[in-house]
Enzyme design. Structure first.
Site, PDB file in Angstrom:
ATOM      1  N   GLY A 219      -2.686  -1.414  -7.321  1.00 40.48           N
ATOM      2  CA  GLY A 219      -1.573  -2.343  -7.437  1.00 40.48           C
ATOM      3  C   GLY A 219      -1.781  -3.351  -8.560  1.00 40.48           C
TER       4      GLY A 219
ATOM      5  N   HIS B  40       0.836  -1.206   0.000  1.00 36.95           N
ATOM      6  CA  HIS B  40       0.000   0.000   0.000  1.00 36.95           C
ATOM      7  C   HIS B  40       0.873   1.259   0.000  1.00 36.95           C
ATOM      8  CE1 HIS B  40      -2.700  -2.925   2.282  1.00 36.95           C
ATOM      9  NE2 HIS B  40      -3.461  -2.585   1.260  1.00 36.95           N
TER      10      HIS B  40
ATOM     11  N   ARG C 299      -3.673 -10.405   3.815  1.00 36.77           N
ATOM     12  CA  ARG C 299      -4.111 -11.748   4.212  1.00 36.77           C
ATOM     13  C   ARG C 299      -2.946 -12.662   4.599  1.00 36.77           C
ATOM     14  NH1 ARG C 299      -8.388 -10.749   0.145  1.00 36.77           N
ATOM     15  NH2 ARG C 299     -10.384 -10.886   1.245  1.00 36.77           N
TER      16      ARG C 299
HETATM   17  P1  AMP Z   1      -6.407  -3.823  -0.513  1.00 38.63           P
HETATM   18  O1  AMP Z   1      -6.278  -3.085   0.776  1.00 38.63           O
HETATM   19  O2  AMP Z   1      -5.982  -5.250  -0.427  1.00 38.63           O
HETATM   20  O3  AMP Z   1      -7.764  -3.628  -1.146  1.00 38.63           O
HETATM   21  O4  AMP Z   1      -5.368  -3.154  -1.509  1.00 38.63           O
HETATM   22  C1  AMP Z   1      -5.410  -1.775  -1.781  1.00 38.63           C
HETATM   23  C2  AMP Z   1      -4.517  -1.478  -2.954  1.00 38.63           C
HETATM   24  O5  AMP Z   1      -3.179  -1.871  -2.639  1.00 38.63           O
HETATM   25  C3  AMP Z   1      -4.917  -2.259  -4.213  1.00 38.63           C
HETATM   26  O6  AMP Z   1      -4.779  -1.402  -5.343  1.00 38.63           O
HETATM   27  C4  AMP Z   1      -3.920  -3.389  -4.250  1.00 38.63           C
HETATM   28  O7  AMP Z   1      -3.676  -3.879  -5.542  1.00 38.63           O
HETATM   29  C5  AMP Z   1      -2.684  -2.683  -3.695  1.00 38.63           C
HETATM   30  N1  AMP Z   1      -1.747  -3.679  -3.159  1.00 38.63           N
HETATM   31  C6  AMP Z   1      -1.999  -4.666  -2.263  1.00 38.63           C
HETATM   32  N2  AMP Z   1      -0.902  -5.417  -2.067  1.00 38.63           N
HETATM   33  C7  AMP Z   1       0.060  -4.919  -2.895  1.00 38.63           C
HETATM   34  C8  AMP Z   1       1.419  -5.272  -3.161  1.00 38.63           C
HETATM   35  N3  AMP Z   1       1.997  -6.290  -2.571  1.00 38.63           N
HETATM   36  N4  AMP Z   1       2.102  -4.530  -4.063  1.00 38.63           N
HETATM   37  C9  AMP Z   1       1.519  -3.474  -4.688  1.00 38.63           C
HETATM   38  N5  AMP Z   1       0.243  -3.085  -4.468  1.00 38.63           N
HETATM   39  C10 AMP Z   1      -0.479  -3.800  -3.587  1.00 38.63           C
END
Ligand code: AMP
Length: 298
Positions: free
Chosen positions: A165, A52, A205
């Site tokens: 991401g 993030h 996760r």
């Molecule tokens: P989430 O909180 O899982 O909904 O993720 C929020 C944003 O962070 C989304 O655009 C994801 O694709 C991005 N994201 C999550 N994990 C990663 C990672 N390891 N590398 C790059 N972006 C990420």
């Protein structure tokens, strides 16, 4: 409204749509981030990690101000998924945003954001060709939930650019298509996947993994590079490379592969022959924990 201050930056935390809109109007009226300056937006479900933060960093390098949203969106979770137990770590999230120079966090409650409820809201439904495959075939309705919440967030935050991401490649693709199809007035920026040293993609996760599962999990990334190398070198056909790799991960105790496919980078149509560009995508369950990863081959 809560304000966290360090010597140079103050991160404001806005917990209702109305509060956020007030903040947004004030931002538009200030000189350092006036109406013409770029506002970068990073939508998240919280439990923030390096992945993030890399999005926040990229946004900060390109925009006058950065907003992060933290909202665990019930609409994108299936009835038997982990909405209730999804990690919620607001205090450390605030600290990380503060350190990263985020101007404001939008963190509404489900009640405030969905008003009358998720059952009676308008749904944004992306094309079936994009969502009835890969993750969508194992998580029916998931991308309707994502497209709906992202559209609503764009309507509140009014960003110039939103950062997503590549880790969630199908999500990024669905959102790019949605913004194009609905003529939404912002730019979508895809950011590279951030990994642990052993190759495991960072994910909120990952905290669910047992020590044994955590030790197995880097096999996902290795599988993707194996498919790329074996199919592009000509050592194997794409079909055989995918089948061999699928079998290798499936042989790990307690691991079930949901899909392993090579697809067109824009339409996500499955490919029959390896080529550049392509994206190789995988989802597997390690016990109850579902992990996804992908490799973009340029
Ligand atoms: P989430 O909180 O899982 O909904 O993720 C929020 C944003 O962070 C989304 O655009 C994801 O694709 C991005 N994201 C999550 N994990 C990663 C990672 N390891 N590398 C790059 N972006 C990420």
């Amino acid at each position: 409204m809560l304000t966290m201050r360090s010597s140079s930056v103050a991160t404001e935390v806005l917990s209702t749509v109305e509060e956020f809109r007030g903040w947004r109007r004030r931002l538009g009226a200030t000189t350092d981030a006036g109406p013409k300056a770029l506002l970068g937006f990073v939508p998240t479900m919280g439990a923030l990690h390096e992945g993030h933060l890399s999005l926040v960093e990229q946004a900060a390098s390109q925009c006058a101000a950065v907003v992060v949203s933290i909202f665990v969106n019930p609409l994108q979770f299936g009835p038997n998924e982990d909405f209730q137990k999804y990690p919620r770590t607001m205090e450390s999230d605030l600290k990380l945003c503060q350190e990263a120079g985020v101007k404001a966090i939008f963190a509404p409650s489900v009640q405030d954001f969905y008003g009358a409820g998720t059952d009676s809201t308008t749904i944004v439904s992306p094309p079936k060709a994009l969502v009835d495959r890969l993750c969508g075939s194992f998580r029916p309705g998931h991308f309707d939930g994502v497209a709906t919440v992202v559209t609503k967030l764009f309507g509140v935050v009014e960003p110039s650019r939103a950062y997503f991401g590549e880790k969630d490649y199908q999500q990024l693709t669905v959102i790019r298509h949605m913004v194009h199809d609905l003529n939404l007035p912002l730019e979508i920026v895809g950011c590279p996947t951030i990994r642990e040293k052993d190759g495991l993609a960072r994910s909120s996760r990952n905290v669910y993994l047992t020590a044994e599962q955590r030790a197995q999990a880097p096999s996902l990334h290795k599988t993707l590079t194996d498919v790329r190398d074996r199919s592009l070198s000509g050592a194997m056909s794409l079909h055989d490379a995918l089948a061999a790799a699928k079998q290798e991960i499936s042989s790990l105790p307690g691991v079930v592969v949901q899909y392993l496919e090579a697809c067109d980078t824009d339409t996500l149509e499955p490919l029959t022959q390896a080529r550049k560009p392509m994206v190789i995508l995988v989802a597997a369950k390690f016990g109850d924990v579902r992990l996804i990863d992908n490799l973009i081959v340029q």
